[in-house]
Design a protein around this motif. Sequence first.
Motif, PDB file in Angstrom:
ATOM      1  N   VAL A  23      29.271 -40.662  16.907  1.00  0.00           N
ATOM      2  CA  VAL A  23      28.724 -39.339  17.197  1.00  0.00           C
ATOM      3  C   VAL A  23      27.956 -38.899  15.951  1.00  0.00           C
ATOM      4  O   VAL A  23      28.547 -38.701  14.884  1.00  0.00           O
ATOM      5  CB  VAL A  23      29.823 -38.311  17.523  1.00  0.00           C
ATOM      6  CG1 VAL A  23      29.211 -36.921  17.695  1.00  0.00           C
ATOM      7  CG2 VAL A  23      30.583 -38.717  18.786  1.00  0.00           C
ATOM      8  N   TYR A  24      26.643 -38.774  16.072  1.00  0.00           N
ATOM      9  CA  TYR A  24      25.789 -38.378  14.944  1.00  0.00           C
ATOM     10  C   TYR A  24      25.755 -36.857  14.850  1.00  0.00           C
ATOM     11  O   TYR A  24      25.443 -36.165  15.826  1.00  0.00           O
ATOM     12  CB  TYR A  24      24.388 -38.938  15.126  1.00  0.00           C
ATOM     13  CG  TYR A  24      24.289 -40.433  14.904  1.00  0.00           C
ATOM     14  CD1 TYR A  24      23.852 -40.944  13.686  1.00  0.00           C
ATOM     15  CD2 TYR A  24      24.645 -41.341  15.901  1.00  0.00           C
ATOM     16  CE1 TYR A  24      23.756 -42.320  13.470  1.00  0.00           C
ATOM     17  CE2 TYR A  24      24.570 -42.713  15.687  1.00  0.00           C
ATOM     18  CZ  TYR A  24      24.123 -43.191  14.470  1.00  0.00           C
ATOM     19  OH  TYR A  24      24.050 -44.559  14.262  1.00  0.00           O
ATOM     20  N   LEU A  25      26.036 -36.334  13.653  1.00  0.00           N
ATOM     21  CA  LEU A  25      26.184 -34.895  13.444  1.00  0.00           C
ATOM     22  C   LEU A  25      25.018 -34.252  12.698  1.00  0.00           C
ATOM     23  O   LEU A  25      25.007 -33.031  12.530  1.00  0.00           O
ATOM     24  CB  LEU A  25      27.469 -34.610  12.649  1.00  0.00           C
ATOM     25  CG  LEU A  25      28.790 -35.067  13.260  1.00  0.00           C
ATOM     26  CD1 LEU A  25      29.939 -34.695  12.328  1.00  0.00           C
ATOM     27  CD2 LEU A  25      28.988 -34.432  14.634  1.00  0.00           C
ATOM     28  N   GLY A  26      24.075 -35.010  12.226  1.00  0.00           N
ATOM     29  CA  GLY A  26      23.043 -34.436  11.371  1.00  0.00           C
ATOM     30  C   GLY A  26      23.408 -34.612   9.915  1.00  0.00           C
ATOM     31  O   GLY A  26      24.055 -35.597   9.556  1.00  0.00           O
ATOM     32  N   TYR A  27      23.034 -33.650   9.078  1.00  0.00           N
ATOM     33  CA  TYR A  27      23.236 -33.814   7.639  1.00  0.00           C
ATOM     34  C   TYR A  27      24.438 -33.030   7.131  1.00  0.00           C
ATOM     35  O   TYR A  27      24.690 -31.905   7.547  1.00  0.00           O
ATOM     36  CB  TYR A  27      21.964 -33.402   6.880  1.00  0.00           C
ATOM     37  CG  TYR A  27      20.805 -34.308   7.218  1.00  0.00           C
ATOM     38  CD1 TYR A  27      20.782 -35.624   6.770  1.00  0.00           C
ATOM     39  CD2 TYR A  27      19.773 -33.874   8.037  1.00  0.00           C
ATOM     40  CE1 TYR A  27      19.753 -36.475   7.120  1.00  0.00           C
ATOM     41  CE2 TYR A  27      18.735 -34.714   8.390  1.00  0.00           C
ATOM     42  CZ  TYR A  27      18.733 -36.021   7.927  1.00  0.00           C
ATOM     43  OH  TYR A  27      17.720 -36.861   8.290  1.00  0.00           O
ATOM     44  N   TRP A  28      25.170 -33.683   6.231  1.00  0.00           N
ATOM     45  CA  TRP A  28      26.225 -33.014   5.481  1.00  0.00           C
ATOM     46  C   TRP A  28      25.695 -32.825   4.067  1.00  0.00           C
ATOM     47  O   TRP A  28      25.149 -33.752   3.478  1.00  0.00           O
ATOM     48  CB  TRP A  28      27.503 -33.840   5.460  1.00  0.00           C
ATOM     49  CG  TRP A  28      28.575 -33.216   4.602  1.00  0.00           C
ATOM     50  CD1 TRP A  28      29.257 -32.063   4.856  1.00  0.00           C
ATOM     51  CD2 TRP A  28      29.055 -33.707   3.347  1.00  0.00           C
ATOM     52  NE1 TRP A  28      30.140 -31.796   3.834  1.00  0.00           N
ATOM     53  CE2 TRP A  28      30.029 -32.783   2.893  1.00  0.00           C
ATOM     54  CE3 TRP A  28      28.756 -34.813   2.556  1.00  0.00           C
ATOM     55  CZ2 TRP A  28      30.706 -32.952   1.686  1.00  0.00           C
ATOM     56  CZ3 TRP A  28      29.425 -34.986   1.355  1.00  0.00           C
ATOM     57  CH2 TRP A  28      30.390 -34.068   0.927  1.00  0.00           C
ATOM     58  N   VAL A  29      25.857 -31.609   3.537  1.00  0.00           N
ATOM     59  CA  VAL A  29      25.294 -31.277   2.233  1.00  0.00           C
ATOM     60  C   VAL A  29      26.396 -30.754   1.323  1.00  0.00           C
ATOM     61  O   VAL A  29      26.856 -29.621   1.505  1.00  0.00           O
ATOM     62  CB  VAL A  29      24.175 -30.221   2.357  1.00  0.00           C
ATOM     63  CG1 VAL A  29      23.498 -30.009   1.003  1.00  0.00           C
ATOM     64  CG2 VAL A  29      23.149 -30.618   3.400  1.00  0.00           C
ATOM     65  N   ALA A  53      20.998 -34.637  -2.217  1.00  0.00           N
ATOM     66  CA  ALA A  53      22.250 -34.051  -1.749  1.00  0.00           C
ATOM     67  C   ALA A  53      22.490 -34.292  -0.255  1.00  0.00           C
ATOM     68  O   ALA A  53      23.613 -34.525   0.171  1.00  0.00           O
ATOM     69  CB  ALA A  53      22.275 -32.558  -2.051  1.00  0.00           C
ATOM     70  N   CYS A  54      21.444 -34.226   0.574  1.00  0.00           N
ATOM     71  CA  CYS A  54      21.610 -34.341   2.024  1.00  0.00           C
ATOM     72  C   CYS A  54      22.007 -35.759   2.427  1.00  0.00           C
ATOM     73  O   CYS A  54      21.292 -36.728   2.124  1.00  0.00           O
ATOM     74  CB  CYS A  54      20.312 -33.960   2.733  1.00  0.00           C
ATOM     75  SG  CYS A  54      19.860 -32.227   2.552  1.00  0.00           S
ATOM     76  N   LEU A  55      23.118 -35.869   3.127  1.00  0.00           N
ATOM     77  CA  LEU A  55      23.608 -37.162   3.586  1.00  0.00           C
ATOM     78  C   LEU A  55      23.774 -37.126   5.101  1.00  0.00           C
ATOM     79  O   LEU A  55      24.487 -36.270   5.634  1.00  0.00           O
ATOM     80  CB  LEU A  55      24.961 -37.493   2.932  1.00  0.00           C
ATOM     81  CG  LEU A  55      24.971 -37.605   1.406  1.00  0.00           C
ATOM     82  CD1 LEU A  55      26.408 -37.741   0.899  1.00  0.00           C
ATOM     83  CD2 LEU A  55      24.130 -38.786   0.952  1.00  0.00           C
ATOM     84  N   SER A  56      23.113 -38.041   5.792  1.00  0.00           N
ATOM     85  CA  SER A  56      23.292 -38.135   7.232  1.00  0.00           C
ATOM     86  C   SER A  56      24.740 -38.483   7.528  1.00  0.00           C
ATOM     87  O   SER A  56      25.331 -39.343   6.874  1.00  0.00           O
ATOM     88  CB  SER A  56      22.355 -39.202   7.803  1.00  0.00           C
ATOM     89  OG  SER A  56      22.422 -39.205   9.213  1.00  0.00           O
ATOM     90  N   ALA A  57      25.327 -37.807   8.522  1.00  0.00           N
ATOM     91  CA  ALA A  57      26.754 -37.986   8.809  1.00  0.00           C
ATOM     92  C   ALA A  57      26.978 -38.346  10.276  1.00  0.00           C
ATOM     93  O   ALA A  57      26.265 -37.871  11.164  1.00  0.00           O
ATOM     94  CB  ALA A  57      27.514 -36.709   8.469  1.00  0.00           C
ATOM     95  N   ARG A  58      27.972 -39.190  10.511  1.00  0.00           N
ATOM     96  CA  ARG A  58      28.362 -39.535  11.868  1.00  0.00           C
ATOM     97  C   ARG A  58      29.869 -39.767  11.909  1.00  0.00           C
ATOM     98  O   ARG A  58      30.491 -40.095  10.887  1.00  0.00           O
ATOM     99  CB  ARG A  58      27.608 -40.771  12.371  1.00  0.00           C
ATOM    100  CG  ARG A  58      28.028 -42.079  11.708  1.00  0.00           C
ATOM    101  CD  ARG A  58      27.167 -43.247  12.174  1.00  0.00           C
ATOM    102  NE  ARG A  58      27.662 -44.514  11.645  1.00  0.00           N
ATOM    103  CZ  ARG A  58      27.040 -45.684  11.777  1.00  0.00           C
ATOM    104  NH1 ARG A  58      25.873 -45.736  12.422  1.00  0.00           N
ATOM    105  NH2 ARG A  58      27.559 -46.800  11.283  1.00  0.00           N
ATOM    106  N   ILE A  59      30.445 -39.614  13.078  1.00  0.00           N
ATOM    107  CA  ILE A  59      31.870 -39.864  13.266  1.00  0.00           C
ATOM    108  C   ILE A  59      32.041 -41.224  13.929  1.00  0.00           C
ATOM    109  O   ILE A  59      31.448 -41.495  14.982  1.00  0.00           O
ATOM    110  CB  ILE A  59      32.520 -38.776  14.142  1.00  0.00           C
ATOM    111  CG1 ILE A  59      32.447 -37.421  13.440  1.00  0.00           C
ATOM    112  CG2 ILE A  59      33.973 -39.133  14.453  1.00  0.00           C
ATOM    113  CD1 ILE A  59      32.855 -36.255  14.326  1.00  0.00           C
TER     114      ILE A  59
END
Length: 277
Positions: free
Chosen positions: A206-212, A68-74
């Motif tokens: 911009v790296y935000l961490g994980y989106w779940v 489920a955990c997906l690394s997210a960035r803008i």
Amino acid sequence: MRHTLPIAPQFYVTAPQPCPYLDGRMERKLFTALQGESAQRLNDSLSKQGFRRSQNVLYRPSCADCAACLSARINVAEFAPSKSQKRTLNRNRHLERRATSAWATEEQYELFRRYLEARHAQGGMADMDAFEFAAMIEETPIRTRVVEYADSETGELVAVCLTDVLDDGVSMVYSFYEPDLPRQSLGTYIILDHIDIAREAGLPNVYLGYWVPGSAKMGYKAAFSGLEVYSSGEWQKMRDPADYHSKRHPLSNDPIAEQVANISLPDSRPLRGPQRG
């Protein structure tokens, strides 16, 4: 004169423990130490592959039956603020940004405690004392800044973000803010300002961490346009958040050894196999 080759990073796997994002699930992490002269290059490389930094460790979720955990960035070039985000920027025009070296202060810690007690009283960091807080801020072998936000009239500190500088962006390692100012949407504001920081520095992400998906506490990240998620070994434009799910499946993840074998290092040296940590 003797020359020795640097030792390839060794990867370990944590023991399963309750997932902090999805009830009834167990999480497991793949991690490696971040140290030595190659620390910055390793952090740059692994951040592009879905890893996150915590002090002197790089980690990535590697759960047995959940992906489920997906690394997210803008993607900064693809970002355009929504009407709501423009209002947030306007409400915080009085804040002054100041970037400092990675050094903890008593004022930061007091704000951190107020934030935890109001927002995460039952979280894993709830019992963190001043020495542990200082370690979180100061123990970094790479380019790290503390970005503070203060009221330009009163000088009061209202928000802080621990931020790593990567070769392709800025990574928001951890942020906290004054919980008694809900109307200012400070969490959103910090992200919006980091988009400006990246743009000013000519950095694309911009790296935000994980989106779940399925986790209410992570839902805010999907509100930013230009969002990309790391899935199936590559960065992809975020689809409609409703298209993602957090269902379990026994074949969700590759075996640990295969995951490690597929990690790309800056100098392409072979990796040692994973071990239990």
